[in-house]
Design an enzyme around this catalytic site. Structure first.
Site, short mmCIF file in Angstrom:
data_model
loop_
_atom_site.label_atom_id
_atom_site.label_comp_id
_atom_site.label_asym_id
_atom_site.label_seq_id
_atom_site.Cartn_x
_atom_site.Cartn_y
_atom_site.Cartn_z
N LYS A 54 -3.40 56.18 -16.30
CA LYS A 54 -3.79 54.91 -15.49
C LYS A 54 -2.75 53.81 -16.12
O LYS A 54 -2.14 54.18 -17.08
CB LYS A 54 -5.21 54.73 -15.68
N TYR A 273 6.96 24.15 -27.92
CA TYR A 273 6.08 23.36 -27.05
C TYR A 273 4.92 23.06 -28.04
O TYR A 273 4.63 23.72 -28.75
CB TYR A 273 5.37 24.21 -26.07
#
Ligand SMILES: Cc1ncc(COP(=O)(O)O)c(C=O)c1O
Length: 381
Positions: A54, A273
Site C-alpha cells: 500500500k 527562517y
C-alpha cells in the site's frame, strides 16, 4: 552553456528532458528489498506471505516493487480499491487483498471479475458479501477481521458465534479469519501476546485459514505465524522495533541531495527562517537541495543527522520548502556538488526518525512525487 541555448532557440527542437537536473533522488535497492522479504519469509516456512505494498509500496514505488516481489510473494495487500486497480493495470496477476474492505456494495459488484480478496471488518460488509455471492463465487476471497484489542477495525469477538451462524456461507472453510496486533513492535509488551491468545481461542472451532502477523509479529512472535503473514515495513529495510536489532535488514531507500551552496557564518549569526539557529562558533554551513516539499519533515529539529563523504553532519535551522542547511564546519573537505545522504545505506532511517519524533514508515511514505526514484540492484552481502 552555448549548447543549451541552441536547444532553446531552435523552434522544432525541444529542450532535453531529464528528471535528474537537481540531483536529488531516492535510490531504491531492489536486491535488498527482495533479500529482506525472503529473510522474513524463512522464519515461517509453513506460512504463506503477503507483501504489503500500500501507499505506493511505502513510498518505494509499487510498480517496481511488485515486479521484483512477484516470484517470492503469495499475495499482495493494499489499503483500498484504487491501489489494487493500479497494480492490476501494471500487470499483477497474484491475488490482491484489500485491507480496508469494500466501501460499498457497488464496489464489490463492479470488481467481481478481478482476483481481489476483501477484508470484511463490519457486519454490513459481511452482509454485502452474503447477498452478492453464491458459495462457489466466494471462493475464499473473504477475510473476516476480528477486533481483539486494536480497536480500530474489526468485528467484535463477542459476536463470533452469532455471525458465524447467521452468515454461514461467508464463514465457509475456504475463507480466512484475521486480526491485527496493536503492539507487536514492542517486544517487551504483553499486549500482542494477549491479542494472539484471544484470537486463537475464539477461532479454535473452525477450519478456516488464519492471519495474524505483521512484520514485527512474524519476526518476534512465533505463535502469531499462521496460514498468512502480512509483511510490510521489514521488506523496506526498516526494523519495526525502533532501535532494537531483532533481525538485521538491508536498507532499501537512500534519500540523497546535493550541496548547492556553502557559506561562512560568523559566531553569533543565525541561519534560516525564524533565525532559530545561532552559530556558537565561526561555522561553515552547507545548503542542500531538498526540503519539506520533497517530504523531509518540516519539524525536523536542529541536530538531526545526515552523512556527507562518510562523515556525520547536523541539521541547523528550520527546514525550508526546497532546502536544508547543515553544519559542515568539522568536515576536512567539502564542496558544492557533494552528495548528502538524509537516510539510507549509511544512516539508518529509524535513527533519523527518532530524532524527528516519527517512525521509518512515515519518512518513507512521505517522500513526495517531486523526488525521482532511481532503482538499483546491489547486493550488500
Ligand atoms: C492490516 C495490516 N496488516 C499488515 C500490515 C503490515 O504491517 P508492517 O508494515 O508493520 O509489516 C499493515 C500495515 O499497516 C496493516 O494495516
Amino acid at each position: 552553456m552555448a549548447k543549451i541555448e541552441q536547444h532553446h532557440n531552435t523552434k522544432d527542437q525541444k529542450p532535453p528532458l531529464t528528471s535528474l537536473t537537481r540531483g536529488t533522488c531516492a535510490t531504491v535497492n531492489l536486491s535488498a528489498l527482495v533479500n529482506n522479504f525472503v529473510k522474513v519469509k524463512r522464519l515461517s516456512p509453513n506460512s504463506k506471505h503477503i507483501a504489503v505494498v500500500k501507499a505506493d509500496a511505502y513510498g518505494n514505488g509499487a510498480e517496481q516493487v511488485v515486479t521484483v516481489l512477484s516470484p517470492h510473494a503469495d499475495m499482495f495487500a493494499v489499503a483500498f480499491l484504487d491501489e489494487a486497480l493500479k497494480l492490476i493495470a501494471n500487470g499483477v496477476t497474484l491475488p490482491i487483498l484489500v485491507l480496508q474492505g469494500p466501501y460499498s456494495k457497488e464496489e464489490l459488484r463492479r470488481t467481481h471479475s478481478l482476483n481481489l480478496h476483501w477484508v470484511l471488518h463490519t457486519e454490513v460488509q459481511v452482509s454485502w458479501f452474503d447477498e452478492l455471492f453464491e458459495d462457489e463465487a466466494l471462493d475464499g476471497h473473504q477475510w473476516l477481521k476480528f477486533d481483539t484489542g486494536m480497536h480500530r477495525l474489526g468485528l467484535p469477538t463477542t459476536n463470533f458465534e452469532r455471525l458465524k451462524n447467521q452468515y454461514a456461507k461467508v464463514f465457509s472453510d475456504n475463507g480466512v479469519l484475521m486480526t491485527h496486533l496493536a503492539c507487536a513492535d514492542e517486544p517487551e509488551s504483553e499486549h500482542a501476546w494477549r491479542q494472539t491468545e484471544q484470537f486463537l481461542a475464539i477461532v479454535k472451532q473452525t477450519n478456516m485459514a488464519l492471519s495474524i502477523a505483521n512484520s514485527a509479529a512474524a519476526i518476534n512472535l512465533p505463535k502469531a505465524r499462521k496460514t498468512y503473514n502480512r509483511i510490510g515495513i521489514s521488506t523496506y529495510g526498516s526494523t519495526p522495533f525502533y532501535n532494537q536489532e531483532l533481525i538485521s535488514l538491508e536498507p532499501v531507500m537512500s534519500l540523497t541531495a546535493p550541496i548547492i551552496a556553502i557559506r561562512e557564518i560568523p559566531k553569533g549569526d543565525t541561519v534560516g527562517y525564524g533565525a532559530t539557529w545561532l552559530a556558537q562558533r565561526d561555522s561553515l554551513i552547507a545548503t542542500v537541495a531538498i526540503g519539506y516539499a520533497d517530504g523531509y519533515p518540516r519539524h525536523a529539529p536542529s541536530g538531526t543527522p545526515a552523512i556527507v563523504k562518510g562523515q556525520r553532519v547536523k541539521l541547523v535551522g528550520r527546514v525550508s520548502m526546497d532546502m536544508l542547511t547543515f553544519d559542515v564546519t568539522d568536515l576536512s573537505e567539502v564542496e558544492i556538488g557533494d552528495i548528502v545522504e538524509l537516510w539510507g545505506k549509511y544512516l539508518p532511517i529509524n535513527e533519523v526518525a527518532q530524532h524527528i519524533g516519527t517512525i521509518g514508515y512515515e519518512l518513507m511514505t512521505r517522500v513526495s512525487q517531486r523526488v525521482p526514484r532511481r532503482y538499483i540492484e546491489e547486493d550488500y552481502l
